[in-house]
Design an enzyme around this catalytic site. Structure first.
Site, short mmCIF file in Angstrom:
data_model
loop_
_atom_site.label_atom_id
_atom_site.label_comp_id
_atom_site.label_asym_id
_atom_site.label_seq_id
_atom_site.Cartn_x
_atom_site.Cartn_y
_atom_site.Cartn_z
CB ALA A 48 -0.97 -0.03 1.17
CG ASP A 237 -3.47 -3.37 1.12
OD1 ASP A 237 -3.17 -4.38 1.76
OD2 ASP A 237 -2.82 -2.94 0.15
CE LYS A 248 -1.80 -9.71 -1.08
NZ LYS A 248 -2.51 -9.42 -2.38
O1 MRU Z 1 -1.14 -7.26 -3.36
P1 MRU Z 1 -0.05 -6.63 -2.57
O2 MRU Z 1 1.23 -7.36 -2.57
O3 MRU Z 1 0.11 -5.16 -2.91
O4 MRU Z 1 -0.60 -6.65 -1.06
C1 MRU Z 1 0.15 -6.05 -0.05
C2 MRU Z 1 -0.43 -6.22 1.29
O5 MRU Z 1 -1.51 -6.74 1.47
C3 MRU Z 1 0.33 -5.62 2.43
O6 MRU Z 1 0.12 -6.36 3.60
C4 MRU Z 1 -0.17 -4.19 2.67
O7 MRU Z 1 -0.17 -3.45 1.48
C5 MRU Z 1 0.63 -3.47 3.68
S1 MRU Z 1 2.23 -3.09 3.09
C6 MRU Z 1 3.05 -2.18 4.25
#
Ligand code: MRU
Length: 350
Positions: A48, A237, A248
């Site tokens: 994110a 996110d 995620k």
């Molecule tokens: O699909 P992605 O790899 O962008 O998903 C990322 C996540 O779900 C992370 O846990 C979230 O963005 C936090 S990152 C500090």
């Protein structure tokens, strides 16, 4: 030395291509906003906070290409570029937050000549990157008290330097505890379907020398049942006002398991991840990605052709499963909305 996930250099954006990790450390050079948009959509850059920074730099690149010299025409051409970047990934609020901040810079300087506005935009995009690193360090500082010497910490997906401007959110808390000489161990889930855990988190932890064990996602319950895990910490996110967390896919399962086994479940995220406009997780849009991410692995088909596939990239963890949220302003606990209203200045006292 901090890993550079994304950087601005000579009016170009350089993005470390996370699809190629851990085998290759190669950067994509972007000269156009659409190239940044493609890097976000294809997950060359993900996480994110990192996609927020990428969008800010993308819109600055887009601005550089606009030839108009008067503000209204310049701004009219900028908005569709913003929309392209905004549409790349719907769940993470950071992307919208960063674009909003970039538009704010334009509007605040609209009396200036357009070249001056472009300079301001570049400076703002770089500031968003630098502030994010600082914010992550503060999250680490705030969260370190939750980690005891000897803890075995389960984490999901990748929330490290790669997912942010640098240092990381949940992984930043882990990194900070390690820097303070706490003898911790990390259990990382591989994170299907795209293996952000096994490819990226493991790569980052190994670089730091932090002891780690890799498991598949479905082994988490068994590990908790055996008493192998002391706490869970993940990123986010988008977080609704009531503390419901989008993260995620698989995060919700881990949170339910953690509660069943009496294990604290922590979320680490900057204040910019909270969506003031959304009251509960039901309002958070969940990105659905191409089914091929499940039916194929690194280009090789593993499932029969012509089948139904469902591939939500995120899920919602209701706030009742969340023990605390670590932010750069402090560790907040339920009722989350009260603490947030204090942080946002919507309320004078708790
Ligand atoms: O699909 P992605 O790899 O962008 O998903 C990322 C996540 O779900 C992370 O846990 C979230 O963005 C936090 S990152 C500090």
């Amino acid at each position: 030395m901090l890993l550079k996930t994304i950087l601005w250099e000579n009016n170009r954006v350089f993005i470390l291509d996370q699809r190629r990790l851990p085998e290759k450390e190669v950067y994509i050079e972007c000269s156009e906003a659409t190239m940044v948009a493609e890097a976000i959509t294809s997950l060359a850059i993900r996480g994110a906070p990192a996609i927020g920074i990428a969008a800010a730099m993308g819109i600055a690149l887009g601005a550089l290409k606009i030839a108009h010299r008067d503000f209204p025409s310049f701004y009219r051409e900028l908005i569709p570029i913003c929309d392209i970047l905004k549409r790349t990934r719907p769940t993470a609020i950071n992307l919208r937050w960063a674009l909003q901040r970039m538009k704010g810079v334009c509007e605040a300087n609209k009396e200036m000549d357009v070249e001056g506005i472009k300079e301001h935009m570049i400076r703002e995009a770089i500031a968003i990157l630098e502030e994010d690193i600082e914010t992550n360090r503060m999250i680490g500082e705030m969260g370190k008290k939750l980690i005891r010497d000897g803890d075995v910490i389960l984490t999901h997906c990748n929330t490290g330097a790669l997912a942010t401007g640098g240092y990381g959110t949940a992984l930043g808390v882990i990194r900070k505890a390690w820097e303070e000489n706490k003898r911790i161990k990390v259990v990382a889930t591989e994170t299907r379907p795209l293996f952000q855990g096994s490819r990226l988190t493991v790569w980052e932890l190994k670089k730091e020398g932090i002891p780690l064990t890799l498991i598949t996602d479905h082994m988490a319950g068994y590990c908790m049942q055996r008493g192998d895990i002391n706490l869970v910490i993940v990123g986010a996110d988008r977080i609704a006002r009531n503390g419901d967390v989008a993260n995620k896919i698989g995060t919700y399962t881990l949170a339910v398991l953690a509660m069943e086994h009496g294990i604290p479940f922590y979320v680490a995220a900057p204040i910019s991840t909270f969506d003031k406009t959304i009251h509960s997780g039901e309002g958070i849009p969940i990105e659905e990605r191409n089914g091929e991410e499940i039916t194929t692995i690194f280009g090789k088909r593993i499932a029969p052709e012509e089948i139904m596939v469902y591939n939500p990239a995120f899920d919602i963890t209701p706030h009742r499963y969340v023990s605390a949220i670590v932010t750069e302003k402090g560790v907040i606990r339920a009722p989350f909305e009260n603490a947030l209203r204090c942080i946002w200045g919507e309320k004078d006292d708790l």
